[in-house]
Design an enzyme around this catalytic site. Structure first.
Site, mmCIF file in Angstrom:
data_model
loop_
_atom_site.group_PDB
_atom_site.id
_atom_site.type_symbol
_atom_site.label_atom_id
_atom_site.label_comp_id
_atom_site.label_asym_id
_atom_site.label_seq_id
_atom_site.Cartn_x
_atom_site.Cartn_y
_atom_site.Cartn_z
ATOM 1 N N VAL A 279 -44.671 98.475 -11.507
ATOM 2 C CA VAL A 279 -44.540 99.889 -11.911
ATOM 3 C C VAL A 279 -45.380 100.805 -11.021
ATOM 4 O O VAL A 279 -45.321 102.029 -11.136
ATOM 5 C CB VAL A 279 -44.902 100.129 -13.413
ATOM 6 N N HIS B 51 -54.754 94.263 -6.388
ATOM 7 C CA HIS B 51 -53.866 93.336 -5.672
ATOM 8 C C HIS B 51 -53.179 94.181 -4.598
ATOM 9 O O HIS B 51 -52.750 95.303 -4.874
ATOM 10 C CB HIS B 51 -52.863 92.738 -6.656
HETATM 11 P P1 NAD Z 1 -51.470 93.879 -17.612
HETATM 12 O O1 NAD Z 1 -50.012 93.632 -17.712
HETATM 13 O O2 NAD Z 1 -52.407 93.022 -18.375
HETATM 14 O O3 NAD Z 1 -51.792 95.393 -18.064
HETATM 15 C C1 NAD Z 1 -51.069 96.472 -17.592
HETATM 16 C C2 NAD Z 1 -51.538 97.786 -18.228
HETATM 17 O O4 NAD Z 1 -50.793 98.868 -17.633
HETATM 18 C C3 NAD Z 1 -51.302 97.911 -19.728
HETATM 19 O O5 NAD Z 1 -52.353 98.682 -20.278
HETATM 20 C C4 NAD Z 1 -49.989 98.685 -19.813
HETATM 21 O O6 NAD Z 1 -49.853 99.377 -21.036
HETATM 22 C C5 NAD Z 1 -50.190 99.670 -18.659
HETATM 23 N N1 NAD Z 1 -48.960 100.228 -18.097
HETATM 24 C C6 NAD Z 1 -47.762 99.621 -17.907
HETATM 25 N N2 NAD Z 1 -46.902 100.463 -17.336
HETATM 26 C C7 NAD Z 1 -47.565 101.653 -17.149
HETATM 27 C C8 NAD Z 1 -47.225 102.916 -16.594
HETATM 28 N N3 NAD Z 1 -46.001 103.132 -16.103
HETATM 29 N N4 NAD Z 1 -48.175 103.883 -16.573
HETATM 30 C C9 NAD Z 1 -49.422 103.678 -17.037
HETATM 31 N N5 NAD Z 1 -49.800 102.504 -17.573
HETATM 32 C C10 NAD Z 1 -48.884 101.501 -17.623
HETATM 33 O O7 NAD Z 1 -51.822 93.886 -16.046
HETATM 34 P P2 NAD Z 1 -52.948 93.022 -15.264
HETATM 35 O O8 NAD Z 1 -52.586 91.565 -15.322
HETATM 36 O O9 NAD Z 1 -54.293 93.481 -15.675
HETATM 37 O O10 NAD Z 1 -52.668 93.477 -13.757
HETATM 38 C C11 NAD Z 1 -53.106 94.728 -13.245
HETATM 39 C C12 NAD Z 1 -53.346 94.590 -11.752
HETATM 40 O O11 NAD Z 1 -54.392 93.646 -11.534
HETATM 41 C C13 NAD Z 1 -52.139 94.075 -10.971
HETATM 42 O O12 NAD Z 1 -52.128 94.721 -9.719
HETATM 43 C C14 NAD Z 1 -52.446 92.592 -10.805
HETATM 44 O O13 NAD Z 1 -51.814 92.018 -9.662
HETATM 45 C C15 NAD Z 1 -53.952 92.652 -10.624
HETATM 46 N N6 NAD Z 1 -54.680 91.401 -10.922
HETATM 47 C C16 NAD Z 1 -54.476 90.739 -12.096
HETATM 48 C C17 NAD Z 1 -55.208 89.595 -12.382
HETATM 49 C C18 NAD Z 1 -55.043 88.855 -13.701
HETATM 50 O O14 NAD Z 1 -55.706 87.842 -13.873
HETATM 51 N N7 NAD Z 1 -54.227 89.291 -14.649
HETATM 52 C C19 NAD Z 1 -56.150 89.128 -11.459
HETATM 53 C C20 NAD Z 1 -56.380 89.850 -10.284
HETATM 54 C C21 NAD Z 1 -55.618 90.986 -10.029
#
Ligand code: NAD
Ligand code: MG
Length: 324
Positions: free
Chosen positions: A76, A99
Site C-alpha cells: 500500500v 524495508h
Molecule cells: P503490519 O501489517 O503489521 O501493519 C500495517 C499497519 O499499517 C497497520 O496498522 C494497518 O492498519 C496500517 N495500514 C494499512 N494500510 C494503510 C493505509 N493505506 N494507510 C495507513 N495505514 C495503513 O505491517 P508490518 O509487518 O509491521 O510491516 C510494516 C513494514 O515493516 C513493511 O515495510 C515491512 O516490510 C517492514 N518490516 C516488517 C517486519 C516484520 O517482522 N513484520 C520486519 C522488518 C521490516
C-alpha cells in the site's frame, strides 16, 4: 550518536502494526515527539489510542513531521506515498522505510528535497518492543538512498538508536542489499524453503505408512530445538548437542536432499529477485486482488500436517500458555 543530539525532531509513524507499534513506543520512550498516522476507523486506531498516542489521519500526521516512518504493508506504500505523503510532507523532511522494496524497485520515486533512509530491525515488532523494555535492543541495519540535507545518515542512526538498536548492533547496508537479501532469505530459506522442507519430510514419512503424529514430532516440532541451537551458536553448537548417529546422518544425507540442483534453483530465485521479476509478479498479483495468493495460502492451511499439528499442540500445555 545519542538521540539527545536531535531533541527537536518530530516523528510521524504511519501504520501501527507489527513494526509500527514497536517503533512508536520505543521512540517515544527514547525522548522523541511521536505522532501516529492512521486511517480513521482502521483496525489499529483503537490500539494506538489505548497506548496513549495522538492519532491523526496520515495527511495530518505528516504535515509538520521532520521524519516520516512508513510502516504500512509494502503493497500500500506506493499509493500512500503518491496520494498522501508526497503532497503533505514538509520540504526537506526525512522519509524512512523499514524495508527497501518500493524505493529500490522504483515503485516510489521520492521527492528530490527529501532525505530517504531505511532502518530495519532484524526481528519482528514484538521482539523489538520486548528487548527495548528490558533495556536491551534488536540489531538494526540502516541505509541511505537520498541525502539532501547532509544529515540523512545521522537521522537514520538516531532513529535506530531510538529503537534500541544501538544497544545491540547497527550495520550499514544499501537499499539494494537489504531488499534483495531480505526477499531471498524469506523465499529460499526462512519461509518458503523451511515450510516446503517440513511438508516434504512429513509427506515422505506418512506416504511410507508411518503415523502422522509421529511424523509431525519428527519433522516439525523438533525443528525448534535445532533452530534454537543454530541461533545460539551456529551449526557448531548443533553438532555439539546432537548424537554421533545424528551427526553422521547429517553429513551423508543432508547433501543428498539439499544438493547442487537445489542451490542452482536458489540462484534462479535470486535472479528473479534481482531483475525485478518477483516484485513485478507480486505487484500484479496484489492488484488483481490476490487470487493465487489466497489459493496458495489455503493449500498450506489444508495440508494434513496442519490438522495433526493442531491436535497435538492442544496437548502441549506450555504452548497454550505461550499463545494466551
Ligand atoms: P503490519 O501489517 O503489521 O501493519 C500495517 C499497519 O499499517 C497497520 O496498522 C494497518 O492498519 C496500517 N495500514 C494499512 N494500510 C494503510 C493505509 N493505506 N494507510 C495507513 N495505514 C495503513 O505491517 P508490518 O509487518 O509491521 O510491516 C510494516 C513494514 O515493516 C513493511 O515495510 C515491512 O516490510 C517492514 N518490516 C516488517 C517486519 C516484520 O517482522 N513484520 C520486519 C522488518 C521490516
Ligand atoms: Mg522480510
Amino acid at each position: 550518536m545519542s538521540t539527545n543530539e536531535l531533541p527537536q525532531i518530530k516523528i510521524a509513524v504511519v501504520g501501527y502494526g507489527s513494526q509500527g507499534r514497536a517503533h512508536a513506543m520505543n521512540l517515544r520512550e527514547s525522548g522523541f515527539d511521536v505522532v501516529v498516522g492512521l486511517r480513521a476507523g482502521g483496525p489499529t486506531e483503537v490500539k494506538a489510542q489505548a497506548d496513549g498516542f495522538t492519532v491523526k489521519s496520515p495527511a495530518e500526521a505528516v504535515k509538520d513531521a521532520d521524519l516520516v516512518a512508513v510502516l504500512t504493508p509494502d503493497m500500500v506504500q506506493k499509493k500512500l506515498y503518491n496520494e498522501v505523503l508526497a503532497p503533505n510532507m514538509k520540504q526537506g523532511a526525512c522519509l524512512l522505510f523499514a524495508h527497501g522494496l518500493n524505493v529500490h524497485f522504483g515503485m516510489i520515486e521520492p521527492r528530490a528535497d527529501l532525505d530517504v533512509v531505511l532502518v530495519a530491525p532484524k526481528g519482528p515488532g514484538a521482539l523489538v518492543r520486548r528487548e527495548y523494555e528490558i533495556g536491551r535492543g534488536v540489531p538494526c541495519i540502516y541505509a541511505v538512498h537520498q541525502d539532501k540535507s547532509g544529515k540523512a545518515e545521522q537521522l537514520a542512526l538516531a532513529y535506530a538508536a531510538g529503537l534500541g538498536g544501538a544497544r545491540a548492533n547497527i550495520i550499514k547496508t544499501t537499499f539494494k542489499e537489504e531488499t534483495e537479501t531480505d526477499l531471498f532469505g524469506e523465499q529460499a530459506v526462512l519461509c518458503g524453503g523451511a515450510s516446503a522442507l517440513v511438508q516434504a519430510g512429513f509427506e515422505t514419512l506418512v506416504e511410507a505408512g508411518y503415523q502422522p503424529e509421529i511424523a509431525y514430532y519428527e519433522v516439525l516440532h523438533e525443528l525448534k530445538l535445532i533452530v534454537d541451537l543454530f541461533y545460539e551458536g551456529g551449526i557448531t553448537r548443533m553438532l555439539e548437542f546432537i548424537s554421533e548417529t545424528a551427526q553422521y546422518g547429517d553429513f551423508v544425507s543432508g547433501p543428498r536432499v539439499i544438493d547442487a540442483s537445489v542451490k542452482a534453483r536458489m540462484k534462479d530465485v535470486l535472479t528473479d529477485i534481482q531483475n525485478g521479476t518477483f516484485t513485478r509478479n507480486w505487484e500484479a498479483e496484489y492488484e488483481a486482488g490476490l487470487p493465487n495468493y489466497r489459493k496458495f495460502q489455503q493449500a498450506d492451511m489444508d495440508h494434513p500436517i496442519e490438522k495433526v499439528g493442531k491436535e497435538l499442540r492442544a496437548k502441549m500445555v506450555w504452548l497454550q500458555a505461550q499463545n494466551a
